[in-house]
Write a protein that holds these residues in place. Structure first.
Motif, short mmCIF file in Angstrom:
data_model
loop_
_atom_site.label_atom_id
_atom_site.label_comp_id
_atom_site.label_asym_id
_atom_site.label_seq_id
_atom_site.Cartn_x
_atom_site.Cartn_y
_atom_site.Cartn_z
N GLY A 1 0.72 -1.26 -0.08
CA GLY A 1 0.07 0.07 -0.10
C GLY A 1 0.62 1.28 0.02
N SER A 2 2.00 1.19 -0.31
CA SER A 2 2.99 2.34 -0.27
C SER A 2 2.96 3.04 -1.38
CB SER A 2 4.26 2.08 0.16
OG SER A 2 5.16 3.32 0.15
N TRP B 1 4.52 13.89 3.65
CA TRP B 1 3.52 12.95 3.75
C TRP B 1 2.65 12.53 2.58
CZ3 TRP B 1 2.45 13.69 9.68
CH2 TRP B 1 3.55 13.18 10.49
N ASP B 2 2.93 13.49 1.45
CA ASP B 2 1.90 13.28 0.52
C ASP B 2 1.88 12.15 -0.44
OD1 ASP B 2 1.62 15.88 1.02
OD2 ASP B 2 2.18 16.71 -0.75
N ASN B 3 2.96 11.34 -0.21
CA ASN B 3 3.06 9.89 -0.77
C ASN B 3 3.17 8.66 0.17
OD1 ASN B 3 5.61 10.60 0.04
ND2 ASN B 3 6.78 10.06 -2.22
N THR C 1 -5.60 11.37 3.38
CA THR C 1 -5.35 11.61 4.93
C THR C 1 -3.74 12.01 5.52
OG1 THR C 1 -7.00 9.89 5.22
CG2 THR C 1 -5.87 10.32 7.21
N TRP C 2 -2.76 11.24 4.98
CA TRP C 2 -1.38 11.57 5.20
C TRP C 2 -1.21 13.09 4.59
CZ3 TRP C 2 1.94 9.55 8.66
CH2 TRP C 2 1.50 8.08 8.96
N THR C 3 -1.54 13.23 3.41
CA THR C 3 -1.51 14.64 2.97
C THR C 3 -1.91 15.77 3.97
OG1 THR C 3 -1.10 13.75 0.77
CG2 THR C 3 -1.64 16.25 0.96
N ALA C 4 -3.11 15.47 4.15
CA ALA C 4 -3.71 16.53 5.11
C ALA C 4 -3.31 16.57 6.57
CB ALA C 4 -5.22 16.20 5.51
N ALA C 5 -2.69 15.35 7.06
CA ALA C 5 -2.03 15.34 8.37
C ALA C 5 -0.49 16.28 8.07
CB ALA C 5 -1.61 14.10 8.83
N GLY C 6 0.03 16.04 7.04
CA GLY C 6 1.22 16.66 6.64
C GLY C 6 1.31 18.28 6.68
N ASN C 7 0.04 18.70 6.56
CA ASN C 7 -0.09 20.16 6.50
C ASN C 7 0.20 20.60 7.72
OD1 ASN C 7 -0.89 20.41 3.62
ND2 ASN C 7 -3.07 20.08 4.18
#
Length: 176
Positions: A32-33, A50-52, A116-122
């Motif tokens: 899933g990476s 964390w965008d990818n 979700t990871w992209t949003a957290a990375g913000n």
């Protein structure tokens, strides 16, 4: 007859060679990476680190240190109790993830995937560069801040629920 067999053999060898080359050109990756790396990774500025990232949920990387890092983010935003930080993506983590996604206006499916990871990375902020080449970062949560480091190889380090230092990897779980 011989030339027909020769052409057939040449075609078969060509097809097999193309298949082997295709397989060898594909990098090994965590399940899933998106980045193809086995660790939560970043480089340069923190804005897009964390965008990818790969998926952590009840089916992908369910028991991993990447899941443990995700649980720390849920804790920092008040969606998961500290006692729930164990590196195992169960029903409580899925429900907390769905609440987090609703709060941060990400499609709510209870799975921490790319959006979700992209949003957290913000909410990642870098603090300082250290002499060893690592960087101190902070995740600014709505309830708590989470201190992280990114080593000179780009791998994220964090402390688990018991305060032990961990590397955020997808393929293993040492988190407690």
């Amino acid at each position: 007859m011989t030339s027909k067999r020769s052409r057939l053999a040449a075609c078969t060898i060509g097809a097999l060679t193309a298949g082997v080359l295709t397989l060898s050109a594909t990098p090994a990756s965590a399940s899933g990476s998106y980045s193809g790396l086995a660790y939560v990774y970043g480089g340069g500025v923190f804005a897009d680190d964390w965008d990818n990232e790969g998926i952590v949920d009840t089916s992908h990387n369910k028991q991993s240190n990447a899941t443990c890092l995700w649980q720390k983010i849920l804790w920092a935003d008040g969606e998961l109790a500290a006692s729930g930080i164990d590196g195992d993506f169960g029903s409580n983590t899925a429900a907390a993830t769905a609440r987090w996604q609703t709060k941060f206006q990400v499609p709510s499916d209870g799975s921490a995937g790319q959006q979700t990871w992209t949003a957290a990375g913000n909410w990642l902020r870098n603090s300082s560069w250290l002499p060893d080449g690592s960087t101190v970062a902070h995740y600014i949560g709505t309830s708590h801040s989470l201190d992280l480091t990114r080593d000179s190889d780009g791998y994220y380090h964090f402390t688990d629920g018991d305060g032990n230092g961990r590397i955020a990897g997808y393929n293993y779980r040492t988190c407690s």
